[in-house]
Design an enzyme around this catalytic site. Structure first.
Site, mmCIF file in Angstrom:
data_model
loop_
_atom_site.group_PDB
_atom_site.id
_atom_site.type_symbol
_atom_site.label_atom_id
_atom_site.label_comp_id
_atom_site.label_asym_id
_atom_site.label_seq_id
_atom_site.Cartn_x
_atom_site.Cartn_y
_atom_site.Cartn_z
ATOM 1 N N GLU A 165 0.845 -1.198 0.000
ATOM 2 C CA GLU A 165 0.000 0.000 0.000
ATOM 3 C C GLU A 165 0.878 1.244 0.000
ATOM 4 O O GLU A 165 2.023 1.207 0.470
ATOM 5 C CB GLU A 165 -0.839 0.020 1.291
ATOM 6 C CG GLU A 165 -2.322 -0.151 1.131
ATOM 7 C CD GLU A 165 -3.061 0.943 0.375
ATOM 8 O OE1 GLU A 165 -2.505 1.556 -0.547
ATOM 9 O OE2 GLU A 165 -4.223 1.156 0.712
ATOM 10 N N ASP A 166 0.329 2.352 -0.493
ATOM 11 C CA ASP A 166 1.063 3.617 -0.407
ATOM 12 C C ASP A 166 0.901 4.247 0.975
ATOM 13 O O ASP A 166 1.846 4.727 1.575
ATOM 14 C CB ASP A 166 0.635 4.593 -1.518
ATOM 15 C CG ASP A 166 -0.886 4.789 -1.607
ATOM 16 O OD1 ASP A 166 -1.629 4.183 -0.801
ATOM 17 O OD2 ASP A 166 -1.322 5.542 -2.484
ATOM 18 N N ASP A 190 -4.674 5.139 5.920
ATOM 19 C CA ASP A 190 -5.285 6.367 6.428
ATOM 20 C C ASP A 190 -6.413 5.974 7.385
ATOM 21 O O ASP A 190 -6.157 5.708 8.563
ATOM 22 C CB ASP A 190 -5.782 7.162 5.213
ATOM 23 C CG ASP A 190 -6.245 8.552 5.539
ATOM 24 O OD1 ASP A 190 -5.672 9.173 6.446
ATOM 25 O OD2 ASP A 190 -7.173 9.054 4.874
ATOM 26 N N PHE A 234 -2.142 16.215 4.052
ATOM 27 C CA PHE A 234 -2.377 15.553 2.767
ATOM 28 C C PHE A 234 -1.071 15.534 1.976
ATOM 29 O O PHE A 234 -0.508 16.578 1.657
ATOM 30 C CB PHE A 234 -3.481 16.247 1.964
ATOM 31 C CG PHE A 234 -3.913 15.405 0.815
ATOM 32 C CD1 PHE A 234 -4.766 14.334 1.012
ATOM 33 C CD2 PHE A 234 -3.422 15.631 -0.470
ATOM 34 C CE1 PHE A 234 -5.140 13.503 -0.043
ATOM 35 C CE2 PHE A 234 -3.787 14.805 -1.525
ATOM 36 C CZ PHE A 234 -4.653 13.747 -1.310
ATOM 37 N N ARG A 292 1.911 11.761 -8.832
ATOM 38 C CA ARG A 292 2.417 10.429 -8.468
ATOM 39 C C ARG A 292 3.885 10.260 -8.834
ATOM 40 O O ARG A 292 4.594 9.460 -8.240
ATOM 41 C CB ARG A 292 1.626 9.335 -9.209
ATOM 42 C CG ARG A 292 0.179 9.197 -8.781
ATOM 43 C CD ARG A 292 -0.391 7.915 -9.367
ATOM 44 N NE ARG A 292 -1.842 7.877 -9.388
ATOM 45 C CZ ARG A 292 -2.612 7.501 -8.373
ATOM 46 N NH1 ARG A 292 -2.070 7.157 -7.234
ATOM 47 N NH2 ARG A 292 -3.920 7.476 -8.482
#
Ligand code: IMP
Length: 179
Positions: free
Chosen positions: A98-99, A102, A151, A164
């Site tokens: 996963e990046d 959250d 963010f 990205r």
């Protein structure tokens, strides 16, 4: 220019590479003698997955899934499977890449799905972790960096599909997403 939209660099390219080497060593030790199926969640995990696997010293197989939950900077609440696996993972040891974790909703949904497909074990490696935002009590076994509630973009992470390709993790200027 892409860089002009970045308020500050949070994690540099060098720091990410160093951490990927450490995580890969840990994963290689933990999975010694096994051939895990490493599943990247498209699209955010791509740069991290590419960096991480370079340093694994064990055999592994690569697969991809796409799930959606976000639009802009806020969670839409619901997680949808956009691209499912196209092979069986029955009895396999699976590592999800996963990046960022959250709220935890994405991971919960994907883990459930993989176990329902008969995976022997499912662990998670995530480049970033934002624990302050968690709604579901879930965590990744391997975490690159814990970050505050800001963010972030870059190294796979996007804002409306952009940024990205930045080679670092940065904080997006607020005026670009807040009215
Ligand atoms: P969760 O289901 O709320 O844990 O959300 C996980 C997904 O939300 C990640 O895979 C990202 O695509 C997205 N996301 C969460 N926080 C950020 C952020 O700060 N920047 C970019 N994407 C984010």
């Amino acid at each position: 220019m892409l860089n002009e939209d970045v308020k500050k660099i949070l994690i540099s390219q060098e720091e990410i590479t160093d951490r990927c080497k450490q995580l890969a060593k840990q994963i290689s030790d933990d999975y010694s003698g096994k051939v895990p199926v490493i599943i990247g969640l498209l699209k955010g995990s791509i740069p991290f997955m590419a960096e991480l696997i370079k340093y694994l010293s064990i055999e592994c197989e690569l697969e991809f899934m796409a799930v959606s939950s976000y639009s802009g900077t806020e969670s839409m609440g619901d997680v949808r499977i956009l691209k499912d696996l196209d092979r069986s993972i029955k009895d396999c040891d699976v590592i999800i890449v996963e990046d960022i974790v959250d709220t935890g909703k994405t991971l919960q949904k994907v883990k459930e799905l993989l176990y329902s497909k008969g995976a022997n074990s499912v662990k998670v490696v995530s480049l970033l972790d934002k624990p302050s935002r968690r709604i579901i009590d879930i965590s990744a076994e391997y975490i690159g960096f814990e970050i505050p509630d800001e963010f972030v973009i870059g190294f796979g992470l996007d804002f409306n599909q952009k940024y990205r390709n930045l080679p670092y993790v940065g904080v997006l200027k607020e005026e670009l997403y807040k009215e």
